[in-house]
Design an enzyme around this catalytic site. Structure first.
Site, mmCIF file in Angstrom:
data_model
loop_
_atom_site.group_PDB
_atom_site.id
_atom_site.type_symbol
_atom_site.label_atom_id
_atom_site.label_comp_id
_atom_site.label_asym_id
_atom_site.label_seq_id
_atom_site.Cartn_x
_atom_site.Cartn_y
_atom_site.Cartn_z
ATOM 1 N N PRO A 128 133.840 -8.230 31.109
ATOM 2 C CA PRO A 128 134.918 -9.096 30.605
ATOM 3 C C PRO A 128 136.154 -8.292 30.229
ATOM 4 O O PRO A 128 136.062 -7.188 29.691
ATOM 5 C CB PRO A 128 134.286 -9.740 29.357
ATOM 6 C CG PRO A 128 132.814 -9.641 29.565
ATOM 7 C CD PRO A 128 132.593 -8.385 30.336
ATOM 8 N N GLY A 129 137.312 -8.852 30.552
ATOM 9 C CA GLY A 129 138.571 -8.241 30.157
ATOM 10 C C GLY A 129 139.112 -7.207 31.107
ATOM 11 O O GLY A 129 140.104 -6.542 30.798
ATOM 12 N N THR A 130 138.503 -7.040 32.279
ATOM 13 C CA THR A 130 138.970 -6.017 33.212
ATOM 14 C C THR A 130 140.013 -6.532 34.196
ATOM 15 O O THR A 130 140.448 -5.775 35.064
ATOM 16 C CB THR A 130 137.780 -5.434 33.992
ATOM 17 O OG1 THR A 130 137.004 -6.496 34.567
ATOM 18 C CG2 THR A 130 136.893 -4.617 33.077
ATOM 19 N N GLY A 131 140.408 -7.799 34.105
ATOM 20 C CA GLY A 131 141.521 -8.296 34.914
ATOM 21 C C GLY A 131 141.126 -9.004 36.181
ATOM 22 O O GLY A 131 141.896 -8.997 37.151
ATOM 23 N N HIS A 164 127.926 12.134 2.801
ATOM 24 C CA HIS A 164 127.343 11.551 4.013
ATOM 25 C C HIS A 164 128.280 11.727 5.206
ATOM 26 O O HIS A 164 127.878 12.242 6.257
ATOM 27 C CB HIS A 164 127.048 10.063 3.782
ATOM 28 C CG HIS A 164 126.413 9.376 4.948
ATOM 29 N ND1 HIS A 164 125.070 9.096 5.012
ATOM 30 C CD2 HIS A 164 126.939 8.927 6.117
ATOM 31 C CE1 HIS A 164 124.794 8.505 6.161
ATOM 32 N NE2 HIS A 164 125.915 8.371 6.849
ATOM 33 N N GLU A 165 129.524 11.312 5.050
ATOM 34 C CA GLU A 165 130.476 11.432 6.151
ATOM 35 C C GLU A 165 130.814 12.901 6.413
ATOM 36 O O GLU A 165 131.038 13.304 7.564
ATOM 37 C CB GLU A 165 131.752 10.643 5.835
ATOM 38 C CG GLU A 165 131.536 9.155 5.671
ATOM 39 C CD GLU A 165 130.914 8.514 6.892
ATOM 40 O OE1 GLU A 165 131.119 9.014 8.012
ATOM 41 O OE2 GLU A 165 130.196 7.509 6.722
ATOM 42 N N GLY A 197 132.961 -7.456 37.445
ATOM 43 C CA GLY A 197 133.341 -6.489 36.427
ATOM 44 C C GLY A 197 133.098 -7.026 35.038
ATOM 45 O O GLY A 197 132.905 -8.239 34.842
#
Length: 636
Positions: free
Chosen positions: A207-210, A427-428, A205
């Protein structure tokens, strides 16, 4: 403090203190005997400059005539009679010595103290120092001999506090690993049916998914010892150390079975063999060979399961992935809406939350976030609440934390002129108006011209639901939304700025992927063009392999140009039709700097609200890729 370290420190302190005492004694004697030589003293007697002499053992205290300062003389230790030497010197100088010029003073009997200081203490110090150095050398040898020992950290099952209840958002993975727990707790249940215990489980998986948390939860549920080691800890500069550590690790595991061996980032040693530069047989390959042998050599009754984690399964050696080694691959992907809600409930448990806070709303605004990203989101919100001296964490803190993670912290101190502020506002505003009008764009949640991170302003869109497939029309609407900022500048000012560079880059890349990867070109059809070359050993892309002709390359460029032109024309047309709304939105941004969803929707009250959004969100965690991937919020 480590007891061994403290003990060695005490011993070293005693040795140093004793040495200093001995040196002080010796230096004291040297300094006292260095005043005047014995021959000089006899010359002074011959010169009739000595008034009195007092002898105390081997030291003479001499008082000179005419009120001079006393000085000391050390008597030579061999066959010396001070009084006789003084009489001889006086006779040579025709000097008459007074009867009381010389006196011998009886000193206390300190022969045993002198013997201790001069003989026993140096001997004790020398012996102690030798023993201490031998012990240190023995410890060094033990470390050298243990260089090939495994550095795995062992956690006892009865002390592991992580269980499946602490892992949320990956229900399917927990179901897969629940069987592994059953194997470890009740092996006879499966052995009676002829089923063998799985040799290994590979957690795959982003990174950081446990992945690491899931492995510890398996050990906690099974209540067995848990050996944890990183793949990089096997490899050292010395040849053969990695293979030796692998053997030692599995020996420890067999002695503590049933247990779990967890190898984090196994791709550090499990990369495909034969991919080294020059085809050499390097240390990583020896380590991998030993892992393959150990995993395939397990006895079915040892009840040892190897759990490994990686986010690069494509670079692993095929021998690792075959049945009999890593029998199962468990996928831990980024959580969906339901999973994010469950993860947020785990991380907000025990934290003081505002009563009106809805965790589902936070989960809806954070598509693409991994478990680690959500944990960081909750922590950032708590820090912001503490910074604002609040007792509870509210939705405003979560909104600010979300924007900090996605776009960076606010930079209100950045000085922007009124002219540039107006350009940024239009622009925004162009992004926001086109995203609101086109049906397949995300609903606009916020538009701001406040500088945040590297962006001078940004438009934030939030999806109504998670989507894993995207259509051609969704891509076309998204490209139009990206190009709307540039089109707005042309309409209002008749010129463009560098603020649209990132939007143009994203739009061009997305259009090229539509043609070369997704088969969304009407002219070229459902074909894939180009193949990325990758050095597995180096772990990076080296470029794209061109598997098409120059004529096809020209057609690809023409199709990308056509997609961009159509999207730009659509954005231009929408802005011209809604020019009044654009002007009102830009004026509101210049005056208030930020326009939230309710105020923004008030400008489009005559249009039906967006309720059916068929696209994935534009707020994603860094590193998201694939068909569902989206760019970061449109920013200038």
């Amino acid at each position: 403090m480590n007891a061994k370290f403290a003990r060695n420190g005490i011993v070293m302190f005693v040795l140093v203190a004793g040495t200093l005492v001995l040196l002080w004694q010796l230096l004291g004697q040297t300094s006292s005997s260095s005043n005047t030589a014995y021959s000089q003293f006899l010359f002074n007697v011959q010169s009739n400059t000595v008034q009195g002499v007092i002898q105390e053992q081997s030291t003479l205290t001499v008082t000179p005539k005419n009120g001079g300062a006393t000085y000391t003389v050390t008597v030579p230790p061999i066959l010396t009679n001070v009084l006789q030497d003084m009489q001889t010197a006086a006779k040579a100088g025709n000097v008459t010595l007074a009867p009381d010029v010389f006196a011998a003073k009886d000193a206390p009997d300190t022969s045993w103290i002198g013997l201790l200081v001069t003989t026993a203490l140096p001997l004790i110090l020398i012996v102690g120092f030798i023993l201490f150095m031998m012990r240190q050398a023995q410890g060094t040898n033990n470390q050298a001999l243990s260089f090939g020992k495994s550095r795995a950290r062992m956690f006892l099952g009865n002390k592991t506090v992580v269980t499946f209840a602490d892992v949320a958002g990956v229900d399917e993975a927990k179901m897969e690993l629940q069987e592994v727990v059953e194997f470890l707790k009740y092996p006879e249940k499966f052995n009676s049916l002829g089923a063998r215990i799985p040799r290994g489980v590979l957690l795959v998986g982003p990174p950081g998914t446990g992945k690491t948390l899931m492995a510890r939860a398996v050990a906690g549920e099974a209540g067995v010892p848990f050996f944890s080691i990183s793949g990089s800890e096997f490899v050292e500069m010395f040849v053969g150390v990695g293979a030796s550590r692998v053997r030692d690790l599995f020996d420890q595991a067999k002695r503590n079975s049933p247990c779990i061996v967890f190898v984090d980032e196994i791709d550090a040693v499990g990369r495909q063999r034969g991919a080294g530069l020059g085809g050499s047989h390097d240390e990583r390959e020896q380590t991998l060979n030993q892992i393959l042998v150990e995993m395939d050599g397990f006895d079915t009754n040892t009840n040892v399961i190897v759990v490994a984690a990686t986010n690069r399964p494509d670079v692993l050696d095929p021998a690792l992935l075959r049945p009999g080694r890593f029998d199962r691959q468990v996928i831990l992907d980024r959580p969906d809406m339901k999973g994010r809600t469950a993860i947020l409930k785990v991380h907000t448990k025990g934290k003081p939350l505002d009563k009106g806070l809805e965790v589902e709303g936070i989960a809806r605004q954070s598509p693409g976030f991994s478990g680690a990203d959500l944990a960081n989101l909750v922590n950032e919100a708590a820090i912001l609440a503490a910074r604002r001296n609040k007792k509870v964490i509210g939705m405003s803190e979560f909104q600010e934390a979300l924007e900090r993670i996605v776009a960076g912290p606010e930079r209100r101190s950045r000085v922007i002129s009124d002219a540039e502020k107006k350009i940024i506002a239009y622009h925004e505003g162009g992004h926001a108006v086109v995203m609101r009008v086109l049906p397949k764009c995300d609903p606009v949640q916020k538009v701001t011209i406040i500088s945040r991170g590297m962006a001078l302003g940004y438009t934030m869109g939030v999806p109504m639901e998670d989507r894993y497939l995207k259509s051609k029309t969704e891509f076309e609407d998204q490209i139009a939304g990206l190009l709307a900022g540039n089109a707005s500048e042309r309409i209002v000012f008749g010129d463009t700025t560098t603020g649209a560079s990132n939007d143009i880059e994203k739009a061009t890349d997305l259009a090229r992927r539509m043609v070369t990867e997704y088969g969304m070109s009407e002219k070229l059809g459902p074909l894939s063009f180009g193949k990325r070359e990758e050095m597995i050993f180096l772990g990076r892309d080296l470029g794209e392999q061109r598997n098409y002709s120059d004529e096809v390359a020209k057609q690809i460029d023409e199709e990308v140009r056509a997609i961009i032109d159509r999207a730009y024309d659509r954005a231009y047309e929408v802005l011209m039709t809604n020019r009044e709304r654009l002007d009102r939105l830009a004026a509101k941004l210049v005056a208030e700097e930020t326009v939230d969803s309710p105020d923004f929707e008030a400008l489009f009250a005559d249009l039906p609200p967006k309720t059916d959004v068929r696209t994935h969100g534009s707020i994603v965690a860094p590193g998201n890729s694939g068909p569902a991937a989206e760019p970061a919020p449109s920013a200038i």
